[in-house]
Design an enzyme around this catalytic site. Structure first.
Site, short mmCIF file in Angstrom:
data_model
loop_
_atom_site.label_atom_id
_atom_site.label_comp_id
_atom_site.label_asym_id
_atom_site.label_seq_id
_atom_site.Cartn_x
_atom_site.Cartn_y
_atom_site.Cartn_z
N SER A 146 0.83 -1.21 0.00
CA SER A 146 0.00 0.00 0.00
C SER A 146 0.86 1.26 0.00
O SER A 146 0.50 2.27 -0.61
CB SER A 146 -0.94 0.01 1.21
N ASP A 204 7.01 2.58 5.97
CA ASP A 204 6.80 1.98 4.65
C ASP A 204 6.90 3.01 3.53
O ASP A 204 7.56 2.79 2.51
CB ASP A 204 5.44 1.29 4.60
#
Length: 361
Positions: A146, A204
């Site tokens: 994502s 991330d």
């Protein structure tokens, strides 16, 4: 409109140490993978905004007039990421049907795209365009799929708006982007991650933006340039899970048992710092078996801590048992609850063993 066609990509990530603890102000070490998400954006004259996500069988189009009605009194700036606009998120959730706890991948991916698109272009003319995103990264596996998606969206839409330069050639995914450009991409990608995951650490999207190996602490990103080449076996349990749910689970446990869980978080922090120290030593002195002994012990200790936090899974426990029987040491990477695990491979461990693949760091 500055460009007609944009192609960008962003890498996935594996967290060596510090997952979940990093959300609570502890150090995390993360590394980019040679698995990527790719995005192609085409500016059109159809009067529509379309997004195609073949990996999750999603394709949607909206008339610009529909999207314009979602924006009221918008005062955002393209060249800086504002705080998450809760009112816009609420309207978009209703628009895409992501209400009443609906957290399916398609809805969250669509919501993230529309939020970044409307935030960047809402104060002016909405451009007609088609965006296609495809990925080598499995969803829900803890590999930053994502975040790679959000980084691609942020980079492509910022290029389209003219805030940052577009890549000169298709293979030149980050051409001419200075540190300020990358920080802007990262900040908008983090907004996308907030929509998808609720309270992400920011690790991330940082790895997806800068690549390489990063030390992350309280929002501060430090690239680690002096690290040895490590060989890592990546295993996908194919057990789906929700990062948002797991992050909330850990937070609830910390609130319920603060005197028990705080030392666990402190220990994970010490593991990350010790690992960083050992990796640094391995770049300035001969690498020995003792270096790998320490790295393997740290992996084992951290995996036990993650189980204490409540983010383990029987499939991950099996991975640890099976690899340990071969003299190898494994832990989960990312949110846990399934997803992927990493196994450290010592120099000389057979590269071509059946069912095994390595990911260079």
């Amino acid at each position: 409109m500055q460009v007609k066609d944009i192609f960008v990509s962003a890498p996935g990530k594996a967290i060596l140490h510090g997952e979940h603890a990093v959300v609570h102000g502890k150090v995390a070490l993360a590394v980019s993978l040679n698995l990527r998400a790719y995005l192609r954006l085409k500016v059109t004259t159809t009067g529509k905004v379309c997004i195609n996500l073949p990996n999750i069988d999603t394709s949607q189009c909206w008339d610009l007039s529909e999207l314009r009605r979602l924006i009221h009194n918008f005062h955002g700036k393209r060249d800086e990421a504002q705080r998450l606009d809760a009112e816009l998120v609420k309207r978009l959730r209703e628009f895409v049907g992501a209400t009443n706890g609906n957290l399916d991948t398609c809805s969250m991916a669509t919501l993230s795209f529309l939020y970044i698109y409307l935030s960047l272009f809402g104060s002016g003319e909405l451009p007609s365009l088609t965006v296609t995103v495809w990925s080598e990264l499995p969803t829900g596996a803890g590999l930053g799929s994502s975040a790679a998606y959000s980084v691609c969206l942020a980079a492509a839409l910022l290029c389209t708006s003219g805030v940052i330069p577009a890549p000169l050639k298709e293979w030149d995914h980050t051409a001419r982007w200075c540190q300020e450009d990358l920080e802007l991409i990262n900040s908008w990608a983090f907004q996308g991650e907030m929509i998808i995951h609720g309270n992400p650490s920011g690790v991330d999207n940082a790895v997806g933006t800068w690549g390489g190996m990063l030390r992350f602490l309280a929002g501060k990103i430090i690239p680690l340039s002096r690290v040895p080449l490590l060989r890592i076996l990546l295993t996908n349990t194919k057990v789906p899970r929700s990062t948002k749910v797991l992050v909330a689970r850990v937070k609830d446990k910390i609130n319920k048992f603060p005197s028990i869980m705080t030392p666990v978080l402190d220990s994970v922090d010490a593991i990350s710092c010790t690992c960083e120290k050992v990796l640094s030593e391995m770049t300035c002195e001969p690498i020995t078996g003792e270096h790998y002994n320490i790295l393997e012990e740290l992996i084992d200790i951290n995996q036990h801590h993650l189980n204490v936090m409540g983010v383990g899974h029987p499939a991950l426990d099996m991975l640890c048992r099976v690899t340990l029987a071969k003299g190898l040491h494994s832990k989960l990477t990312g949110a846990g609850g399934g997803g992927c695990g990493i196994t450290l491979l010592r120099p000389g461990w057979p590269q071509n063993s059946p069912g095994c693949s390595t990911v260079p760091t």
